[in-house]
Design a protein around this motif. Structure first.
Motif: not given
Length: 324
Positions: A214-232
């Motif tokens: 998911i980080s590869a797809l979005t270019g985002a670090t893990s904290d940003r991914l988990l801070d988004d409730p839908l991605v989480n």
């Protein structure tokens, strides 16, 4: 003990540098810029802001070395075809091969009691090249708990952690594996011996099979991914599917997805290895993290719609970027 490191990337470089720093002779199979750097400077390790180089014997052709007592394979899954093509001269009847890699390896079901015992995984060994070149009875599985990266060819940065969990596919560690564990511990690595190495592999996979792609797809670090409730929530759904597979194959997870994600979130803005590969233009290790899980689910008859969706998305992404 004759020790050869096959692959001096981030993980291999850290393990190899610890071995070389302990005064043991170490040979390294490398190529291109890494080969040149090792020949000129030795193997570099940067930790606590200090960089040190250690002498090693670098070779491009494994045939120069002959059979070893221990071969540490520390490459990512896309490079395993090249390893299969070149590793044979290093392996004698008593050689141990330690696979320090992410994801599910080709030998995973060899010696794992349960409904899929002995199953062959074509997604990570499509031509059976690895199975034919590296006997499962000589394997030492290795789960790496070290956060690291590559500063430049031949130089690894050790950021956090120092642990390796090792064990044999068929259960209790042999005397030879215990000797390897002692050697690695003497080199300053935190070694845990496991009688259930496949469970350790599955547990680590369960934790990183979401963040990496998911980080590869979005270019985002893990904290940003988990801070988004839908991605989480998407990550939790994937982990629930993987936990169901683990329960079926005899590798129960024993942790709630939310609890694991809380641990990941506590590590801050972590840039995953797959995101680093995207930024460097390297091929992505999709098969060992996702394709193989999808294959196992099919063999088990378990529906995995969320894993399937993530696999399809990251596969198309990698193909469009020339990273597959």
């Amino acid at each position: 003990m004759r020790i050869c490191l096959y692959g001096a990337g981030a993980v291999g470089g850290v393990i190899g540098a610890h071995i070389a720093a302990s005064g043991r002779a170490l040979s390294v199979v490398a190529r291109s810029a890494t080969f040149d750097a090792l020949q000129h400077n030795g193997l570099g390790l940067e930790a606590d802001g200090k960089r040190t180089h250690y002498p090693v014997r670098a070779v491009a052709d494994p045939a120069e070395l002959g059979p070893q007592d221990l071969v540490i394979v520390a490459v990512k899954e896309p490079a395993m075809a090249a390893v299969a093509a070149g590793i044979a001269p290093l392996i004698g009847p008593e050689t141990k091969v330690m696979t320090a890699m992410n994801g599910v390896p080709w030998w995973f079901f060899d010696g794992l009691p349960g409904p899929l015992e002995g199953a062959v995984l074509s997604s990570v060994d499509p031509e059976n090249a690895l199975r034919s070149k590296i006997p499962s009875a000589q394997i030492i599985g290795c789960v790496v708990h070290i956060a690291c990266s590559t500063a430049e060819p031949g130089v690894s940065i050790q950021k956090m952690g120092n642990g390796l969990i090792i064990g044999e596919p068929f259960g209790a560690p042999s005397d030879a594996t215990r000797a390897v564990a002692a050697t690695l511990a003497d080199a300053g690595l935190d070694i845990t011996l496991s009688e259930h190495i496949q469970r350790e592999i599955w547990f680590k996979l369960w934790g990183n099979m979401t963040m990496n792609p998911i980080s590869a797809l979005t270019g985002a670090t893990s904290d940003r991914l988990l801070d988004d409730p839908l991605v989480n929530a998407f990550c939790v759904s994937i982990m629930e599917e993987a936990a169901s597979i683990g329960e079926y194959i005899g590798c129960p997870v024993g942790q709630a997805p939310a609890a694991r994600n809380d641990i990941t979130r506590s590590m801050g803005a972590m840039k995953t290895s797959m995101l680093q590969d995207v930024e460097a233009g390297r091929r992505l290790e999709i098969d060992a993290l996702l394709s193989v899980v999808h294959e196992i689910a099919g063999k088990a008859g378990i529906a995995v719609p969320n894993i399937s969706a993530l696999l399809g998305l990251v596969r198309v992404f990698a193909q469009s970027r020339g990273l597959r």
